[in-house]
Design an enzyme around this catalytic site. Structure first.
Site, short mmCIF file in Angstrom:
data_model
loop_
_atom_site.label_atom_id
_atom_site.label_comp_id
_atom_site.label_asym_id
_atom_site.label_seq_id
_atom_site.Cartn_x
_atom_site.Cartn_y
_atom_site.Cartn_z
N GLY A 178 0.81 -1.22 0.07
CA GLY A 178 0.02 0.04 -0.16
C GLY A 178 0.84 1.18 0.06
O GLY A 178 2.01 1.24 -0.39
N HIS B 18 4.41 2.19 -7.97
CA HIS B 18 3.51 1.36 -7.92
C HIS B 18 2.56 1.02 -9.33
O HIS B 18 2.16 0.28 -9.84
CB HIS B 18 2.61 1.30 -7.02
N LYS C 217 13.56 -1.04 -7.48
CA LYS C 217 14.01 -0.28 -6.47
C LYS C 217 14.45 -1.06 -5.18
O LYS C 217 15.63 -1.02 -4.66
CB LYS C 217 12.81 0.48 -6.09
N GLN D 27 15.33 -7.85 -3.16
CA GLN D 27 14.29 -8.56 -2.93
C GLN D 27 13.84 -9.24 -4.41
O GLN D 27 13.51 -10.43 -4.18
CB GLN D 27 13.34 -7.45 -2.61
N LEU E 275 11.42 6.85 -6.11
CA LEU E 275 10.29 6.72 -5.36
C LEU E 275 9.92 5.73 -4.36
O LEU E 275 10.39 4.33 -4.74
CB LEU E 275 8.89 6.83 -6.29
O1 PAF Z 1 8.12 -4.52 -2.00
C1 PAF Z 1 6.99 -4.82 -0.97
O2 PAF Z 1 6.11 -3.83 -1.02
C2 PAF Z 1 6.98 -5.87 0.02
O3 PAF Z 1 8.35 -6.29 0.30
C3 PAF Z 1 6.42 -7.15 -0.91
C4 PAF Z 1 6.91 -7.58 -2.01
C5 PAF Z 1 4.58 -6.51 -1.11
C6 PAF Z 1 5.99 -8.32 0.28
O4 PAF Z 1 5.46 -8.06 1.45
#
Ligand code: PAF
Length: 284
Positions: free
Chosen positions: A31, A37, A149, A153, A184
């Site tokens: 969120g 996003h 970004k 991950q 951002l």
């Molecule tokens: O990058 C994110 O916003 C979070 O790490 C994700 C991938 C939604 C997992 O909670």
């Protein structure tokens, strides 16, 4: 657009969307949506028939002294943005729906989770890998999109998908930046006006470092210069200014194969991260 909070209803709604061999793209988020996003959602619409976006502030990826309680929550505003971009379903489970009583399973991706963010945020990537794997099981998308970004991950998720044979294609999308170059991030909202002005030194110092590396300067000296420039601009503590292999994220000392420059540093109370590709053409 449907906003769904329980797995059973989600499964039914996704099955209906999939009817007639339709392709589903998942955009996982916590969120506090911004243009970064939205660029994922737009890209998702290009590569699938329907987009499911998840909004879930995942407690298990926050350390005990991190900003879980303060993390910005603005679901109504996020839902309006997602609807505007043609999202079919917002998957917004409660914590109890995601982690029912008795939940004890965790996914730990070795290797790539270890350095950098992994070293500074113990347990963070176990939390990310576990929730992302659950999101994949819940939504069962054909593709899932993540921003570059959070470069490490993305690498962790790619590794997990390969290792666990998860039937989902992972697409990485270039970092969206403000006009002055700052990446951002939902956490930019924590910056004061003065800190926001200072923050531009992060991409500026990194771009200068990338140019110096491309010009053949010694990586160690370049990283030290970037660190000094950030410290002079008011960043601190600086968790890392690192040059890493673009795939394994192992540290690299000489440039031969594709590499990434990655930085994590605090500006006041806000921890900022960023990364840039380092061009290794003509360097071997
Ligand atoms: O990058 C994110 O916003 C979070 O790490 C994700 C991938 C939604 C997992 O909670």
């Amino acid at each position: 657009m449907q906003i769904i909070r329980d797995v059973k209803s989600l499964r039914e709604a996704v099955s209906a969307l999939k009817a007639g061999d339709k392709k589903i793209a998942l955009v996982p988020t916590m969120g506090a949506l911004h243009e970064g996003h939205m660029s994922l959602v737009r890209r998702a619409r290009e590569c699938a028939d329907h987009v499911v976006a998840s909004i879930f502030v995942n407690p298990t990826q926050f350390g005990p002294n991190e900003d879980l309680a303060a993390y910005p929550r603005q679901e109504a505003q996020d839902a309006a943005l997602l609807e505007g971009e043609g999202t079919a379903i917002v998957w917004a489970p409660t914590v109890a729906e995601m982690y029912p009583a008795g939940f004890v399973t965790s996914i730990s991706v070795g290797g790539v989770s270890g350095p950098l963010e992994g070293a500074h945020r113990p347990g963070h990537f176990d939390g990310v890998a576990t929730v992302v794997c659950k999101l994949f099981q819940q939504v069962q998308p054909h593709v899932a999109l993540f921003g570059e970004k959070d470069y490490q991950q993305l690498a962790v998720i790619r590794r997990m998908v390969i290792d666990l044979n998860l039937p989902v294609e992972i697409i990485g999308v270039a970092t969206a930046r403000a006009e002055d170059g700052l990446a951002l991030s939902s956490r930019n909202a924590y910056l004061s006006a003065e800190e926001r002005r200072q923050a531009v030194e992060l991409p500026n110092a990194m771009r200068a470092a990338v140019a110096a590396l491309a010009a053949g300067e010694e990586p160690e000296a370049v990283l030290a210069q970037a660190r000094a420039r950030l410290a002079a601009a008011g960043f601190g503590p600086i968790d890392y200014v690192a040059l890493a292999d673009a795939a394994s994220l192992e540290p690299v000392r000489t440039l031969a194969s594709p590499a990434r420059l990655l930085v994590a540093a605090r500006l006041g109370k806000t921890r900022l991260i960023d990364n840039f590709a380092v061009d290794t053409t003509d360097m071997d």
